[in-house]
Write an enzyme that holds these catalytic residues in place. Structure first.
Site, short mmCIF file in Angstrom:
data_model
loop_
_atom_site.label_atom_id
_atom_site.label_comp_id
_atom_site.label_asym_id
_atom_site.label_seq_id
_atom_site.Cartn_x
_atom_site.Cartn_y
_atom_site.Cartn_z
N ASP A 238 -21.36 -59.14 -5.27
CA ASP A 238 -19.95 -59.31 -4.91
C ASP A 238 -19.41 -60.49 -5.71
O ASP A 238 -19.88 -60.75 -6.81
CB ASP A 238 -19.80 -59.50 -3.40
N HIS A 261 -18.75 -59.62 -9.08
CA HIS A 261 -17.35 -59.22 -9.13
C HIS A 261 -16.45 -60.29 -9.71
O HIS A 261 -15.24 -60.20 -9.63
CB HIS A 261 -16.85 -58.83 -7.73
#
Length: 430
Positions: A238, A261
């Site tokens: 993430d 991310h």
């Protein structure tokens, strides 16, 4: 047990968990021994709680808490701490695994590791946790995003792990916090979290989890201020670093990020909440194989403001979208259209260079609350493979200045201010 003759450079007030009954064999539950060592160290100012090298300590959920502890305790982590892989050890509502609360001058340092045994948790996540849905807006239908799910694993006792996945290491309500030297790997969810903290320093720190491990943010900040994060490596599934509401005076530099991310502000304003973030600098960053580069994401319906951001000297390679503002963020299949929004202003991008795989820039601001004072300087972004059709830069309701020519040309940025900025003045206050 108080050790009066220090060895290996440790102070005379060193509390070794082995002296309190910790086995360190990776199988015996050492939670009670750690609690006993902490209770002793807590009473002595500038004490050291030692987790020695060459041992593996199995710990269940544990709180190292104040507020009545003495100041400036050092948690010297040279060994390995691992999380239990059976559901029974967790209970049903555990939000944190290793929790440090209401402490002053707490430091965790050393050459050791914290291993969250996350693989036994990840297999449930794609079906019951939020996922990134912005791909509907900005990723083409023939995308090459990883869609495979993590390999299903059962816990060691064959039972299903609890639905709530814990953060590996959290600091809450603490000041003058330092984390350095250690590695956190394979957290069930977020690796390192700071909540309601003042004065945080993280450096020479590593996060290591697979790129497809769900919701495994590297470093998560919320309601915290005066933060320095530098000289660290973050690989996760993430955001490498996530900055949430209530954060100000955040300085992040010399970070290697990827897979992951990217570095994100938000999501902010969920469920019509007020969000405030200010004075954030992100510079000297290397990103490789990440979903985004630097991103701001807000839900429709929020209020408050994000202001005073500087993203500088960001090198990207094989990043899907290096520069993202998404004020239509949604983590489920559909979110209702709402007029109110978190106000975004004074957002500066300079010297962001490298290669992208989908789109160089995506600036989607609110209809009712346009982004203002967005500046772009020395942006040089090229597609990874020239022969493939790539998406052009996209802007919506984004106002500011281009201080130098950009590659590619970002002609969609609207120069100057929107015709009416009263909405910003009235609703963007924090």
């Amino acid at each position: 047990m108080l050790t009066n003759s220090p060895s290996k450079g440790y102070s005379a007030t060193t509390f070794n968990v082995r002296d309190y009954g910790a086995k360190g064999d990776g199988k015996s539950d050492d939670t009670k021994a750690f609690e006993a060592a902490w209770t002793a160290a807590c009473k002595v100012e500038a004490s050291t709680m030692l987790v020695p090298s060459e041992y593996v300590f199995l710990l269940g959920p544990i709180s190292f808490s104040g507020p009545y502890c003495q100041h400036n305790i050092l948690f010297q982590l040279d060994g390995t701490i691992i999380a239990p892989a059976d559901a029974e050890a967790w209970g049903s509502d555990i939000l944190q695994w290793l929790d440090f609360t209401k402490l002053v001058g707490i430091t965790i340092k050393g050459s050791g590791k914290i291993d969250g045994n996350g693989a036994v948790w990840w297999h449930d996540t794609p079906f019951d946790d939020p996922t990134e849905e912005e791909s509907k807006l900005i990723i083409p239908s023939n995308n090459t995003m990883q869609t495979s799910l993590p390999i299903p694993l059962n816990s060691s006792l064959g039972g299903r792990m609890p639905g709530i996945k814990p953060t590996a290491l959290r600091f809450y309500g603490s000041s003058n916090v330092t984390v350095t030297g250690i590695t956190i790997q394979n957290s069930p969810q977020c690796h390192l979290k700071f909540d309601n903290c003042i004065g945080v320093s993280v450096y020479n720190f590593s996060v290591s989890s697979p790129g497809d491990s769900p919701n495994t943010d590297g470093i998560h900040l919320q309601n915290s201020k005066d933060i320095l994060i530098r000289s660290s490596n973050v690989s996760c599934g993430d955001d490498c670093i996530s900055i949430q509401t209530g954060c100000s005076n955040v300085y992040i530099h010399n970070i290697n990020c990827g897979p992951g991310h990217g570095i994100s502000i938000g999501g902010l304003g969920k469920d019509n909440t007020k969000a405030c973030v200010s004075n954030v600098t992100v510079k000297d960053i290397i990103m490789h194989n990440t979903m985004n580069g630097v991103r701001i994401k807000t839900w429709q319906g929020g209020s408050g403001s994000v202001q005073g951001l500087m993203f500088s000297n960001i090198q990207v390679s094989e990043v899907q979208i290096p520069i993202v503002i998404d004020q239509f963020y949604c983590d489920k299949s559909k979110c209702p259209n709402q007029t109110s929004a978190v106000a975004l202003s004074e957002i500066n991008y300079e010297k962001i260079t490298g290669t992208y795989t989908v789109k160089p820039v995506h600036l989607a601001c609110s209809d009712s609350m346009p982004c203002v004072d967005v500046t772009l300087t020395d942006i040089q972004l090229k597609p990874l493979q020239e022969q493939y059709h790539m998406y052009e830069p996209y802007c919506w309701q984004t106002f500011g200045e281009l201080y130098t020519p950009t590659v590619p040309p970002i002609q969609c940025l609207q120069v100057g201010k929107p015709s009416s900025s009263t909405t910003q003045a009235n609703y963007g206050q924090c």
